[in-house]
Scaffold this active site. Structure first.
Site, PDB file in Angstrom:
ATOM      1  N   ASP A  25     -41.151  10.923 -18.624  1.00  0.00           N
ATOM      2  CA  ASP A  25     -41.751  11.485 -19.847  1.00  0.00           C
ATOM      3  C   ASP A  25     -41.204  12.885 -20.128  1.00  0.00           C
ATOM      4  OD1 ASP A  25     -43.070  12.762 -17.802  1.00  0.00           O
ATOM      5  OD2 ASP A  25     -45.088  12.183 -18.435  1.00  0.00           O
ATOM      6  N   SER A  26     -40.373  13.409 -19.215  1.00  0.00           N
ATOM      7  CA  SER A  26     -39.659  14.661 -19.504  1.00  0.00           C
ATOM      8  C   SER A  26     -38.702  14.457 -20.676  1.00  0.00           C
ATOM      9  CB  SER A  26     -38.893  15.154 -18.271  1.00  0.00           C
ATOM     10  OG  SER A  26     -37.989  14.168 -17.815  1.00  0.00           O
ATOM     11  N   ASP A  64     -41.747   6.016 -16.827  1.00  0.00           N
ATOM     12  CA  ASP A  64     -43.029   6.718 -16.740  1.00  0.00           C
ATOM     13  C   ASP A  64     -44.051   6.061 -17.651  1.00  0.00           C
ATOM     14  OD1 ASP A  64     -43.437   8.844 -15.007  1.00  0.00           O
ATOM     15  OD2 ASP A  64     -42.265  10.238 -16.229  1.00  0.00           O
ATOM     16  N   LYS A  93     -43.945   4.412 -13.222  1.00  0.00           N
ATOM     17  CA  LYS A  93     -44.422   5.564 -12.424  1.00  0.00           C
ATOM     18  C   LYS A  93     -45.687   6.092 -13.091  1.00  0.00           C
ATOM     19  CE  LYS A  93     -42.150   9.675 -12.281  1.00  0.00           C
ATOM     20  NZ  LYS A  93     -43.110  10.569 -12.964  1.00  0.00           N
ATOM     21  N   GLU A  95     -48.774   9.077 -12.808  1.00  0.00           N
ATOM     22  CA  GLU A  95     -49.161  10.356 -12.198  1.00  0.00           C
ATOM     23  C   GLU A  95     -50.600  10.298 -11.682  1.00  0.00           C
ATOM     24  OE1 GLU A  95     -48.488  13.762 -14.687  1.00  0.00           O
ATOM     25  OE2 GLU A  95     -46.368  13.278 -14.947  1.00  0.00           O
ATOM     26  N   GLU A 162     -43.962  16.499  -6.411  1.00  0.00           N
ATOM     27  CA  GLU A 162     -43.347  17.523  -7.264  1.00  0.00           C
ATOM     28  C   GLU A 162     -43.949  18.891  -6.979  1.00  0.00           C
ATOM     29  OE1 GLU A 162     -42.965  16.481 -11.393  1.00  0.00           O
ATOM     30  OE2 GLU A 162     -42.387  18.519 -11.952  1.00  0.00           O
TER      31      GLU A 162
HETATM   32  O1  KIV Z   1     -40.372  12.814 -16.214  1.00  0.00           O
HETATM   33  C1  KIV Z   1     -39.764  13.313 -15.238  1.00  0.00           C
HETATM   34  O2  KIV Z   1     -38.670  13.886 -15.380  1.00  0.00           O
HETATM   35  C2  KIV Z   1     -40.375  13.203 -13.929  1.00  0.00           C
HETATM   36  C3  KIV Z   1     -39.653  13.822 -12.780  1.00  0.00           C
HETATM   37  C4  KIV Z   1     -39.849  15.281 -12.807  1.00  0.00           C
HETATM   38  C5  KIV Z   1     -40.075  13.263 -11.482  1.00  0.00           C
HETATM   39  O3  KIV Z   1     -41.419  12.652 -13.798  1.00  0.00           O
END
Ligand code: KIV
Length: 250
Positions: A25-26, A64, A93, A95, A162
């Site tokens: 999600d970055s 994510d 993934k 959180e 993280e």
């Molecule tokens: O979205 C992302 O880039 C992440 C990484 C920082 C693990 O979740």
């Protein structure tokens, strides 16, 4: 593991030795310029998973589940998971663990490989009061260690850690059987993850302590653009071999 959001870079990652691609999600920050990850949606992640899958057909791709996508009804969560997995992800993934154990169990039992994510979970940036290292005090460290054990019980196949102290990441890595993947979590984790643009030196506005630039592509890109501009101006680009002739007669 490395993040990737588009097919051009996905092809390059697929050519490399890197084991796994994360459509994180970055993407909201790196590709859209937002100040946090909260604006990512399942639809946005799915679009980028499609692009990555088009470039990296055989890679293991983790997507994510973005902000709150697994915190509504079971139906809503399943819809979000279907969206990103049918777009081409092999796993999701998620959180955190508090309040999510039931849905994590359900997903794993339904055949969805789930990667956990603890420590500085960026979707909770407003609770943390900023992007800060987590687990520095003994009680905070114990809490994250206990969360990792609970995540393992939920059946996750790996855990991203993280921005936690290296000693805590080492303790967690010893305490759980599933692999840990660190970002700002020291060298004791089983694997590492970085944002592609950070490791390639493309994103120099944001330079956290844990990023190593394995290339300086920002300089290369700006130099290439300046040469293109200069050679267009002075008439040396395009040359004859870069131009078309009219159709030869006869
Ligand atoms: O979205 C992302 O880039 C992440 C990484 C920082 C693990 O979740």
């Amino acid at each position: 593991m490395v993040t990737c959001y588009d097919s051009t870079f996905a092809k390059l990652v697929a050519l490399s030795d890197v084991d796994c691609i994360l459509v994180g999600d970055s993407v909201a920050m790196t590709m859209y310029g937002h100040s946090d990850t909260l604006k990512a949606t399942p639809g946005l992640i799915a679009r980028h998973v499609q692009a990555v899958r088009a470039g990296a057909q055989k890679s293991f791709v983790v997507a994510d589940l973005p902000f709150l996508a697994h915190r509504g009804s079971v139906d809503e969560t399943l819809k979000a998971v279907k969206l990103v997995m049918r777009a081409g992800a092999n796993a999701v993934k998620i959180e955190g663990v508090d309040g999510s154990e039931d849905i994590l169990h359900l997903l794993v039992e339904s055949g969805v490989p789930v990667m956990g994510h603890l420590g500085l979970t960026p979707q909770s940036v407003n609770v943390f009061g900023g992007f800060r290292v987590q687990g520095r005090s003994e009680s905070a460290a114990n809490r994250i260690l206990e969360q990792a054990k609970r995540l393992e019980k939920c059946g996750v196949f790996a855990i991203v850690l993280e921005c936690v102290p290296s000693s805590l990441a080492a303790d967690i890595t010893k305490a759980v059987k599933v692999p840990t993947i660190g970002i700002g979590a020291g060298a004791s984790c089983d694997g590492q993850v970085l944002v592609l643009q950070d490791l390639l030196g493309l994103n120099t506005d944001f330079q956290p302590k844990f990023v190593r630039q394995f290339a300086k592509l920002k300089t290369d890109v700006v130099d290439a653009l300046n040469r293109y501009h200069q050679e267009s101006q002075d008439g040396t680009f395009p040359n004859e071999s870069e131009s078309f002739n009219s159709q030869p007669k006869g």
